[in-house]
Design a protein around this motif. Structure first.
Motif, short mmCIF file in Angstrom:
data_model
loop_
_atom_site.label_atom_id
_atom_site.label_comp_id
_atom_site.label_asym_id
_atom_site.label_seq_id
_atom_site.Cartn_x
_atom_site.Cartn_y
_atom_site.Cartn_z
N GLN A 72 0.83 -1.20 0.00
CA GLN A 72 0.00 0.00 0.00
C GLN A 72 0.87 1.25 0.00
O GLN A 72 2.03 1.22 0.40
CB GLN A 72 -0.90 0.02 1.24
CG GLN A 72 -1.93 -1.08 1.26
CD GLN A 72 -2.88 -0.90 2.44
OE1 GLN A 72 -3.06 0.19 2.97
NE2 GLN A 72 -3.48 -1.99 2.86
N ARG A 74 1.30 5.17 1.44
CA ARG A 74 0.94 6.02 2.57
C ARG A 74 1.31 7.44 2.18
O ARG A 74 2.28 7.67 1.46
CB ARG A 74 1.70 5.65 3.84
CG ARG A 74 1.52 4.23 4.36
CD ARG A 74 0.11 3.96 4.83
NE ARG A 74 -0.04 2.77 5.64
CZ ARG A 74 0.09 1.53 5.24
NH1 ARG A 74 0.43 1.26 4.01
NH2 ARG A 74 -0.12 0.51 6.06
N ARG A 88 -1.98 8.94 5.96
CA ARG A 88 -3.19 8.61 5.20
C ARG A 88 -2.89 7.42 4.29
O ARG A 88 -1.79 7.29 3.77
CB ARG A 88 -3.60 9.80 4.33
CG ARG A 88 -4.09 11.00 5.10
CD ARG A 88 -4.28 12.20 4.16
NE ARG A 88 -4.99 13.28 4.81
CZ ARG A 88 -4.45 14.16 5.63
NH1 ARG A 88 -3.18 14.08 5.92
NH2 ARG A 88 -5.17 15.12 6.17
N LYS A 89 -3.92 6.58 4.05
CA LYS A 89 -3.77 5.46 3.13
C LYS A 89 -4.10 5.86 1.69
O LYS A 89 -3.76 5.14 0.76
CB LYS A 89 -4.63 4.28 3.56
CG LYS A 89 -4.08 3.59 4.79
CD LYS A 89 -4.81 2.31 5.07
CE LYS A 89 -4.18 1.59 6.25
NZ LYS A 89 -4.84 0.31 6.51
N SER A 90 -4.76 7.00 1.51
CA SER A 90 -4.98 7.57 0.18
C SER A 90 -4.73 9.06 0.30
O SER A 90 -4.77 9.63 1.39
CB SER A 90 -6.40 7.28 -0.31
OG SER A 90 -7.35 7.97 0.46
N TYR A 91 -4.50 9.70 -0.84
CA TYR A 91 -4.13 11.11 -0.83
C TYR A 91 -5.15 11.98 -0.11
O TYR A 91 -4.80 12.87 0.64
CB TYR A 91 -3.90 11.61 -2.26
CG TYR A 91 -3.23 12.95 -2.30
CD1 TYR A 91 -1.85 13.05 -2.18
CD2 TYR A 91 -3.97 14.12 -2.42
CE1 TYR A 91 -1.22 14.28 -2.21
CE2 TYR A 91 -3.35 15.36 -2.44
CZ TYR A 91 -1.98 15.43 -2.34
OH TYR A 91 -1.35 16.65 -2.35
N GLU A 92 -6.43 11.71 -0.33
CA GLU A 92 -7.49 12.50 0.30
C GLU A 92 -8.13 11.78 1.49
O GLU A 92 -9.14 12.23 2.01
CB GLU A 92 -8.58 12.85 -0.74
CG GLU A 92 -8.09 13.77 -1.83
CD GLU A 92 -7.65 15.14 -1.32
OE1 GLU A 92 -8.23 15.63 -0.34
OE2 GLU A 92 -6.73 15.71 -1.91
N GLY A 93 -7.56 10.66 1.92
CA GLY A 93 -8.14 9.87 3.00
C GLY A 93 -8.08 10.56 4.35
O GLY A 93 -7.39 11.56 4.54
N GLU A 94 -8.82 10.00 5.29
CA GLU A 94 -8.82 10.52 6.66
C GLU A 94 -7.45 10.26 7.29
O GLU A 94 -6.91 9.16 7.18
CB GLU A 94 -9.89 9.81 7.50
CG GLU A 94 -11.29 10.30 7.22
CD GLU A 94 -11.48 11.76 7.62
OE1 GLU A 94 -11.07 12.15 8.73
OE2 GLU A 94 -12.03 12.51 6.79
N GLU A 138 3.60 8.01 -5.89
CA GLU A 138 2.35 7.25 -5.76
C GLU A 138 2.37 6.09 -6.74
O GLU A 138 2.95 6.17 -7.80
CB GLU A 138 1.14 8.13 -6.11
CG GLU A 138 0.96 9.33 -5.26
CD GLU A 138 -0.23 10.14 -5.72
OE1 GLU A 138 -1.28 9.54 -6.01
OE2 GLU A 138 -0.09 11.36 -5.80
#
Length: 139
Positions: A72, A74, A88-94, A138
């Protein structure tokens, strides 16, 4: 009184030569000390680098992408002069927010700790599972 093996003119020139040598040495030492100053600490971890960039106003805004051994990505933001890390686990994630009490200490949250080993980010879950992340692009 014993006779001196040199004339009085030689006696006077030797102290002058010594004085000139001493002045030269002092001048060189002063020049070197002015150039060297206090040695600067070179940041060695991602957090230290980011914290030093914030202090001089050259930090890039945005998230720092990492590729991790679990496959994954980060995304990491540093805040509070490097004492707070948002993962974050995605660019816009919490974000998962971790804090370090002082420089050189691990970042911690309720169920995750993080530290740097060289420039790699090491995440450790409360259960002891370890994920190593390398700074990169990414996927």
């Amino acid at each position: 009184m014993a006779a001196l093996p040199f004339s009085s003119s030689e006696t006077q020139s030797q102290p002058m030569q010594k004085l000139r040598s001493l002045i030269s040495i002092v001048a060189m030492a002063a020049g070197f000390s002015a150039c060297s100053g206090d040695p600067e600490q070179i940041p060695t971890t991602e957090r230290d680098i980011h914290a030093s960039q914030i202090q001089v106003g050259s930090a890039q805004s945005g998230r720092h992408p990492y590729q991790c051994t679990d496959g994954q990505s980060r995304f990491v933001d540093f805040k509070n002069e490097g004492f707070t890390m948002e993962v974050r686990k995605s660019y816009e994630g919490e974000p998962l927010v971790l804090n370090a009490p002082a420089q050189g200490f691990q970042y911690r949250s309720a169920n995750l700790s993080a530290h740097f080993r060289n420039t790699n980010l090491v995440l450790v879950t409360g259960g002891g599972a370890k994920v190593v992340c390398e700074r990169g692009r990414e996927r």
